[in-house]
Design an enzyme around this catalytic site. Sequence first.
Site, PDB file in Angstrom:
ATOM      1  N   ARG A  82       0.840  -1.206   0.000  1.00  0.00           N
ATOM      2  CA  ARG A  82       0.000   0.000   0.000  1.00  0.00           C
ATOM      3  C   ARG A  82       0.873   1.254   0.000  1.00  0.00           C
ATOM      4  O   ARG A  82       0.554   2.245  -0.650  1.00  0.00           O
ATOM      5  CB  ARG A  82      -0.944  -0.011   1.210  1.00  0.00           C
ATOM      6  CG  ARG A  82      -1.935   1.141   1.168  1.00  0.00           C
ATOM      7  CD  ARG A  82      -3.028   0.997   2.192  1.00  0.00           C
ATOM      8  NE  ARG A  82      -2.506   1.023   3.549  1.00  0.00           N
ATOM      9  CZ  ARG A  82      -3.211   0.703   4.630  1.00  0.00           C
ATOM     10  NH1 ARG A  82      -4.468   0.326   4.509  1.00  0.00           N
ATOM     11  NH2 ARG A  82      -2.669   0.754   5.824  1.00  0.00           N
ATOM     12  N   LYS A 184      -2.679   6.459   1.373  1.00  0.00           N
ATOM     13  CA  LYS A 184      -2.606   6.821   2.797  1.00  0.00           C
ATOM     14  C   LYS A 184      -1.696   8.043   2.923  1.00  0.00           C
ATOM     15  O   LYS A 184      -0.513   7.934   3.279  1.00  0.00           O
ATOM     16  CB  LYS A 184      -2.101   5.630   3.609  1.00  0.00           C
ATOM     17  CG  LYS A 184      -2.467   5.735   5.083  1.00  0.00           C
ATOM     18  CD  LYS A 184      -2.351   4.389   5.765  1.00  0.00           C
ATOM     19  CE  LYS A 184      -2.478   4.502   7.250  1.00  0.00           C
ATOM     20  NZ  LYS A 184      -3.777   4.963   7.729  1.00  0.00           N
ATOM     21  N   GLU A 220     -16.405   5.594   4.533  1.00  0.00           N
ATOM     22  CA  GLU A 220     -15.610   5.081   5.651  1.00  0.00           C
ATOM     23  C   GLU A 220     -15.561   6.092   6.787  1.00  0.00           C
ATOM     24  O   GLU A 220     -16.018   7.226   6.651  1.00  0.00           O
ATOM     25  CB  GLU A 220     -14.193   4.735   5.193  1.00  0.00           C
ATOM     26  CG  GLU A 220     -13.397   5.913   4.692  1.00  0.00           C
ATOM     27  CD  GLU A 220     -11.996   5.520   4.252  1.00  0.00           C
ATOM     28  OE1 GLU A 220     -11.381   4.661   4.898  1.00  0.00           O
ATOM     29  OE2 GLU A 220     -11.508   6.098   3.267  1.00  0.00           O
TER      30      GLU A 220
HETATM   31  N1  PLP Z   1      -9.468   4.031   6.422  1.00  0.00           N
HETATM   32  C1  PLP Z   1      -8.698   5.007   6.931  1.00  0.00           C
HETATM   33  C2  PLP Z   1      -9.015   6.409   6.542  1.00  0.00           C
HETATM   34  C3  PLP Z   1      -7.622   4.704   7.782  1.00  0.00           C
HETATM   35  O1  PLP Z   1      -6.857   5.663   8.295  1.00  0.00           O
HETATM   36  C4  PLP Z   1      -7.387   3.353   8.118  1.00  0.00           C
HETATM   37  C5  PLP Z   1      -6.265   3.002   9.005  1.00  0.00           C
HETATM   38  O2  PLP Z   1      -5.199   2.715   8.572  1.00  0.00           O
HETATM   39  C6  PLP Z   1      -8.196   2.373   7.559  1.00  0.00           C
HETATM   40  C7  PLP Z   1      -9.237   2.745   6.722  1.00  0.00           C
HETATM   41  C8  PLP Z   1      -7.970   0.920   7.849  1.00  0.00           C
HETATM   42  O3  PLP Z   1      -6.810   0.454   7.229  1.00  0.00           O
HETATM   43  P1  PLP Z   1      -5.962  -0.714   7.880  1.00  0.00           P
HETATM   44  O4  PLP Z   1      -6.924  -1.806   8.181  1.00  0.00           O
HETATM   45  O5  PLP Z   1      -4.982  -1.089   6.824  1.00  0.00           O
HETATM   46  O6  PLP Z   1      -5.319  -0.175   9.090  1.00  0.00           O
HETATM   47  C1  COI Z   2      -4.207   3.099  11.422  1.00  0.00           C
HETATM   48  O1  COI Z   2      -5.105   2.388  11.855  1.00  0.00           O
HETATM   49  O2  COI Z   2      -3.061   2.665  11.240  1.00  0.00           O
HETATM   50  C2  COI Z   2      -4.442   4.500  11.117  1.00  0.00           C
HETATM   51  O3  COI Z   2      -3.692   5.043  10.370  1.00  0.00           O
HETATM   52  C3  COI Z   2      -5.592   5.178  11.723  1.00  0.00           C
HETATM   53  C4  COI Z   2      -5.281   6.457  12.412  1.00  0.00           C
HETATM   54  C5  COI Z   2      -4.370   6.325  13.585  1.00  0.00           C
HETATM   55  C6  COI Z   2      -4.878   7.537  11.488  1.00  0.00           C
END
Ligand code: PLP
Ligand code: COI
Length: 339
Positions: A82, A184, A220
């Site tokens: 990612r 991200k 989301e």
């Molecule tokens: N959506 C957003 C905006 C986030 O910041 C996160 C956190 O990382 C997620 C979704 C979930 O992603 P992940 O499951 O890879 O942490």
């Molecule tokens: C994560 O779950 O890693 C995130 O980035 C969410 C938040 C702390 C920004």
Amino acid sequence: MTQGSIDWDKLGFDYIKTDLRYLSYWRDGAWQEGTLTEDNVLHISEGSTALHYGQQCFEGLKAYRCKDGSINLFRPDQNALRMQRSCARLLMPSVPTDVFIEACKKVVQANERFIPPYGSGGSLYLRPFIIGVGDNIGVRTAPEFIFSIFCVPVGPYFKGGLKPHNFVISSYDRAAPNGTGAAKVGGNYAASLMPGMQAKAQSFADCIYLDPQTHSKIEEVGSANFFAITHNDEFVTPKSASVLPGITRLSLIELAQSRLGLKVVEGDVFIDQLDTFKEAGACGTAAVITPIGGIEYNGKLHVFYSQDDVGPITRRLYSELTGIQFGDVEGPAGWVVKV
Ligand code: PLP
Ligand code: COI
């Protein structure tokens, strides 16, 4: 704060300075050998593109202490991938997957004393990031970059862990239809600060964004993905080009299908059809699985399973996911990487 003064059972999601962080510079077209450093302050040019034009991206993953004392990373290859996609979107040099995973391991090993003990519920959160640095003023990609990873021992992101929280639908967007929602990058989070603060001021855990094109479908949470369980036991999660492709979401899709035998639907989640669902949740690395008690939209609170109890399917997904992460349950091949 020293490690000795940490109350592992009371950890929240707050910065704690740990011993060592990984630091690597990209100069003259290549990443230089990374080092571990005690210094948690970066010295960068005032013209750095990260400061002016948001040329930066980050990741989030966790290291877990298992019952036998070993340490697990959860799907770090997916974070590396990612981050490579985020870098491509923002014209930054990406870090190869093997370098990324090795750097994560080094940071965990160097800060082992900060990993919360098995059974405390806490984990060591790793924050990799890449920023554009170096002397510059025009809107263009930076001459130099920094790749760094630091870590922080954390507990639940939303207070109380596995307990229902209420969320509110925001009238703001965190990302544009063909913008950077799927990457991200810091800009998405800057856009979410004010709506998030307004939601919290009204005692909601956070806000939920609708699709930026029609404002009729759930996208989301500002910090996690959304999922819901229909009355006929389907696992539903939004599919959209402006949603961050979460690794927890991806994992729950697989677990819902293979371990719980649920049909999975990735598609539209219309905000006026919430009564199709009996359970709902927010999922992410920091959020883990946070049950959604209710969603407020246009002044009305729609309650799912319960305001104070967790639905049985959400509960099973939580124990399957966290069981794999803490090494109590065998995960699908390749999900767990030992440090
Ligand atoms: N959506 C957003 C905006 C986030 O910041 C996160 C956190 O990382 C997620 C979704 C979930 O992603 P992940 O499951 O890879 O942490
Ligand atoms: C994560 O779950 O890693 C995130 O980035 C969410 C938040 C702390 C920004």
